[in-house]
Each structure stands twice: as C-alpha cells, then as structure tokens.
Design a protein around this motif. Sequence first.
Motif, PDB file in Angstrom:
ATOM      1  N   ARG A 106      39.054  30.575  35.533  1.00  0.00           N
ATOM      2  CA  ARG A 106      37.688  31.107  35.617  1.00  0.00           C
ATOM      3  C   ARG A 106      36.823  30.036  36.269  1.00  0.00           C
ATOM      4  O   ARG A 106      36.695  28.934  35.740  1.00  0.00           O
ATOM      5  N   ILE A 107      36.245  30.359  37.429  1.00  0.00           N
ATOM      6  CA  ILE A 107      35.390  29.416  38.140  1.00  0.00           C
ATOM      7  C   ILE A 107      34.078  30.106  38.461  1.00  0.00           C
ATOM      8  O   ILE A 107      34.020  31.329  38.610  1.00  0.00           O
ATOM      9  N   GLN A 108      33.026  29.303  38.555  1.00  0.00           N
ATOM     10  CA  GLN A 108      31.702  29.855  38.811  1.00  0.00           C
ATOM     11  C   GLN A 108      31.626  30.398  40.232  1.00  0.00           C
ATOM     12  O   GLN A 108      32.037  29.745  41.190  1.00  0.00           O
ATOM     13  N   ALA A 109      31.095  31.625  40.370  1.00  0.00           N
ATOM     14  CA  ALA A 109      30.990  32.278  41.672  1.00  0.00           C
ATOM     15  C   ALA A 109      29.553  32.698  41.948  1.00  0.00           C
ATOM     16  O   ALA A 109      29.310  33.697  42.604  1.00  0.00           O
TER      17      ALA A 109
ATOM     18  N   ARG B 183      27.598  35.003  37.593  1.00  0.00           N
ATOM     19  CA  ARG B 183      28.925  35.574  37.405  1.00  0.00           C
ATOM     20  C   ARG B 183      30.010  34.533  37.633  1.00  0.00           C
ATOM     21  O   ARG B 183      29.782  33.502  38.280  1.00  0.00           O
ATOM     22  N   ASP B 184      31.178  34.805  37.073  1.00  0.00           N
ATOM     23  CA  ASP B 184      32.361  33.965  37.226  1.00  0.00           C
ATOM     24  C   ASP B 184      33.434  34.744  37.962  1.00  0.00           C
ATOM     25  O   ASP B 184      33.518  35.980  37.857  1.00  0.00           O
ATOM     26  N   ARG B 185      34.268  34.017  38.704  1.00  0.00           N
ATOM     27  CA  ARG B 185      35.446  34.627  39.320  1.00  0.00           C
ATOM     28  C   ARG B 185      36.638  34.350  38.428  1.00  0.00           C
ATOM     29  O   ARG B 185      36.859  33.208  38.004  1.00  0.00           O
ATOM     30  N   VAL B 186      37.424  35.400  38.152  1.00  0.00           N
ATOM     31  CA  VAL B 186      38.500  35.308  37.166  1.00  0.00           C
ATOM     32  C   VAL B 186      39.834  35.562  37.852  1.00  0.00           C
ATOM     33  O   VAL B 186      39.990  36.552  38.588  1.00  0.00           O
TER      34      VAL B 186
ATOM     35  N   ILE C  88      27.916  36.727  33.857  1.00  0.00           N
ATOM     36  CA  ILE C  88      27.597  35.729  32.815  1.00  0.00           C
ATOM     37  C   ILE C  88      26.110  35.766  32.548  1.00  0.00           C
ATOM     38  O   ILE C  88      25.477  34.758  32.257  1.00  0.00           O
TER      39      ILE C  88
ATOM     40  N   ASP D  47      41.364  30.477  29.319  1.00  0.00           N
ATOM     41  CA  ASP D  47      41.057  30.569  30.743  1.00  0.00           C
ATOM     42  C   ASP D  47      41.715  29.442  31.521  1.00  0.00           C
ATOM     43  O   ASP D  47      41.186  28.984  32.537  1.00  0.00           O
TER      44      ASP D  47
ATOM     45  N   PHE E 138      35.378  39.774  39.005  1.00  0.00           N
ATOM     46  CA  PHE E 138      34.214  38.952  38.668  1.00  0.00           C
ATOM     47  C   PHE E 138      33.666  39.398  37.317  1.00  0.00           C
ATOM     48  O   PHE E 138      33.635  40.600  37.023  1.00  0.00           O
ATOM     49  N   ASP E 139      33.242  38.442  36.507  1.00  0.00           N
ATOM     50  CA  ASP E 139      32.623  38.719  35.208  1.00  0.00           C
ATOM     51  C   ASP E 139      31.175  38.258  35.239  1.00  0.00           C
ATOM     52  O   ASP E 139      30.885  37.122  35.658  1.00  0.00           O
TER      53      ASP E 139
END
Length: 586
Positions: A120-123, A127-130, A264, A149, A261-262
């Motif tokens: 999981r990285i910040q995008a 939102r985060d990219r998973v 946040i 994660d 994408f999640d």
Amino acid sequence: MLAKWGIPAAALAACALVGLASGAGAEEQPTLPSVPAPPSAVPTLKWPSGNPPPSGDLGDLKPTKPSEPTSAGNRPPIGRPLLPESINIALKVERDGSLSVTEQVFVQARKTMTRHAPLRIQAGDDRDRVFSIRDVRVDGNGSTEVTGDQFVMTLGEGATTVTYTVDGAVTDVAGHQEVRWQVASGWDTKVRLLRASFIAPDQPESVVCLAGAFGSDSPCRSALTDSSQVLRVVQEGLPAGERVDLTVTLPAGTVGANARFDDIGTASAFALTTTSGVGLGALVLLLIGGFVLLWLARGRDARALAGDVGSVELLMTGDGGRVAFASPDGVLPGQVGTVVDERVDVADVTATVVDLAVRNYLSVRETGPTPGTEWVLVRRNPPDAALTDYERAVYQQVLGDAAEVPLTALRVDLTVIREALYTDVVKRQWFVRRPDHDRSLWSLVGVLLAVVGVAATVVLALTVGHALLGLALVVGGLGLALGARLMPARTKRGSVLVQQVRGLLNYLRTTDAATIPAADREMVLSRSLPYAVVLGEVDGWVRGFTDLDSGADGTPGIYWYESGDSSEFPARFAAFLLALDSALAR
C-alpha cells in the motif's frame, strides 16, 4: 631436423604457445563466488555492450517493438548474481495486466536478508494504491509471507530465487497505461548491486526510475533498453530501507488495467488500524489505572459510608445534673456540610448563621405586621477568639458594622466565605487539598484534553489517518471532566468524621425529646438545630419538640429567637430558613 620437420614443427610450436598463453590469461581472471545455477526455465541475462551512462542520465528511450519473443516462455532475461548482497530481477507484464516477477538474491554466508515490501503506497492526498501478491514460489534458502499491507521475504545464505505475481500494477492514465512496481524496497541490509529487466507486449513510451528514500525523486543509476529492446535497470549501493521505484508508460489498451485504489478520506481515516488500536488500548489501560487509583482513594470513604452506625451519645451531663448537647469531635455545622458533600453551599452558611445565633453572637427577630413573614438579624456580641476564621467571615458578611440587618436587605459575598471554609477543612486535615481546586483542575484538564482530541481528530482525518487516536483523546477528556467531581479524596481523619456525622444523623432521627429533662430541652433543641439544618433534618427534629415549654428553664421564650408566640416556633423557624436561604443566594 628443422629442414625435415620445419613447417609442421613450427605449426605445432605455435599451437603450444597459444595454449600456454590462454592458460596464463585464464589464471589472471578473478574467481567468482560459487552459487547455484538459476532454474533451467530462466534464461541467462545478457548485458548490453559499452559503459553505462553517467549517474542520473536516463538516456533517450526510443525502442522498437520486439518482433520475436525475448526468450523461452517470453520471460525477461535474468542473470546470476555475482556479488554477495546483489539482486537480479526480471519483470514481465502479462496480457491480463498481471506482473510476473522473478527475483534472484545472493546472500552472504552466515547472514540473512529480509525484505518488507509495502503493498500500500500513497497515490495522492486522499487515496492509497493497493497491490496484492499471489502464486509465490521459493527456490532456495528462504520463506515468504503476506502480513497486513506488506510482502515479507526472509532469505538465508546462498542464492535464492523467488517468483510471484503482482496484481494492481497497471492503471489507465490520460490515454496511456502506467505499470508501477517498487522493484526493491524495505531490505534490511544494503543492496550492493541491483539489476532488473522489464518486458511488455508493446514498447514503452517513457520510463521513470527513482532510487532512494521514500518520497525522494533521485533517478536510478541507469534505466536503458538494450539491443534486444529489453528495458534494463542498474542501481548500485542502495542503502537499507530505501527503494527503487519503476514506472513504465505503455500505449493505451496494451494490457488489462487492474490497479486498485482505496480512499483515505474521513471514512477510512476512522478505520481501526494497528496504530489506532495501540493508542486505544493505551487509553483504556490509562483510564482503568486512573479509576483503580481513585477507587482505592475512595475505598476508605466507601467503608465509612457503608457500615452500620448506631446512634451516638451526644448528650452530656454536666455539673448540677444539667444535660447539654455536644457535637462529635467539636465539629461545627458549616464544617459538617463541607466534609460530607465536599463543597461549600448555601446550606452550610445558613447553618452557621443559626449556630451564631444559638451561641449568642446574634439573634433573630420577627418583624412586620404579620408574624413569621419578616426577620431581622440583630448584633448581640462581637466576634471573639472562640470563632474560627470562616465563622468570622460569615459574621462580617451578615452584619458588618451594622447593629441589625433585615433579611430583605441582606447581601452576602459567598466567595469570601467559601475561601475561608475550604481553607479551614484542609487546615484541620479532613482533606489533603481544597476539594473545589481539585475538581476545577481536573475539569479543566479534561476539557483541554477533549479540545486537543477534537483538533487531533480533524488533522489526522485529513492527513495520515488513524483518526481514532483523536477520538480516544476526546473520550478520555470528557471522562476526566465528568469524573472530576470524584477527584477530591478525604483523608483518614475526614472519613472518620463522616462516620461520626452519620451517627449524629441517626441521633437526630431517633432521639425522643421526652427523654430530655424539661428544663434542658430548649438548650438541647437549640444547640443541635444548626446540625439538623445542614443535614436536612429540621422538620423531623423540630416536630419532636412541639410540646416544648420555653419557660421551663426560668426564662420565657427561646433565647435567640425573638417572637411574640414561641408555641408556633416550628412553623415560623421553617419560614425563616427559606427566607434566609433566598437572601444568601442573592
């Protein structure tokens, strides 16, 4: 002989010399580490000729579309690691958008290497990219697991090959497709040399390769295509914990897009995470610890209030057989009220005014056209050394320098009286600290903690998440503010006094006035009446003296209450108390 064997001998000698020269040259080459050969299905990496470009120069990427598969199974080539703590990686984008990855890692003898690759990285800001990992296979000395994660690889000494598939690496962006994966990240040791190859069904349009700490924008050492149109990345001396982040842009529709994408934002910010869970757990333990300490401090009071207390003997027989009332431990009515409910209120001051009248410092006089409707407080004796500081404050606030003060004109500053009475109960060691200060302090701390919690909740929800930590502070602050009234704890002496007061209350409820000699009833009624006022037992106590003969002691009427008809004292005294409470409350 040379003439006979000349040409053949010369040829033979030349061959021998060439062989010796080749052997000598071979001995001068360095000996490479002995490592297991890669799996048979993985082709050998062939590096492009020539020196790599200067650091930071990514070169012009203008590859042509491969016309033939690069290798067996169309997998990108991968070579054998030549140095300890070096890694070879092969990346291939499949038609369905999945990313096939093969990592060959060479670990130094008697050491281990562990990688915690983030999934999981910040995008963006909200939102985060998973990513997700599947079909993991380990060939060699190592193991893997997906924890939360993170994708964790733990490798032992020697060469180990790990193959796996990444989902979520491909996304559609503005008429193109982007393939992104951190080919190296989270290693617990320095990576001396990293080499990676990348192939896709179509030629890349652009490449961005970053190396360094998370969030940095330093380029990789090299990211170029070779003669076979394979993108190759080289990075030397990657410090522990840093990453190599590769993003390749492909033409639109090259493969299936599967990025996830999640959000946040506010909703996910309140999700229960490890960090917020630890914070909530710490708060719960802190609250439990605080309540345990408070319970221990209050336990003495609880025992004093829970035990059965019988009637205490408060009547003393003096010289000449006269009966008199004596309070337990000499406690005064105002002190009783403050110790019992831990605050100074109007009832405590009212009881003190009545006590000053009973002790002949002032008197109560009925006035007005209708008896029992208007009253005046009349000075009798000035305050002396027998009065406490808080009683002096009450006397001064009620009468001042006047000879008399009607209740309708009475104006009292209760703040002065409260200060004196709180100081008195601490001085007598019934409390360690002023109970009003304890309540105010803890209430203020609780409110400030709740305000900080609200601010922290907003900031966390809009930034890094874990907003439950802020809510925990809000709950803790509100709990502290609401529980502040329980904070003042009496001393052991204060708890003993509470138990004695319970005995006094039982005495007021059970004593039969008929058992008191007639000549002493007026004095017993009067001296105990201020305690009945502060404990809320006036009606019952006075009703027991309905048949009181105020002249039995040799003087007509009640000595401190000037009324035309003492037979109606119970009703008129009750009305006087209501009027005095109202005047003090003003």
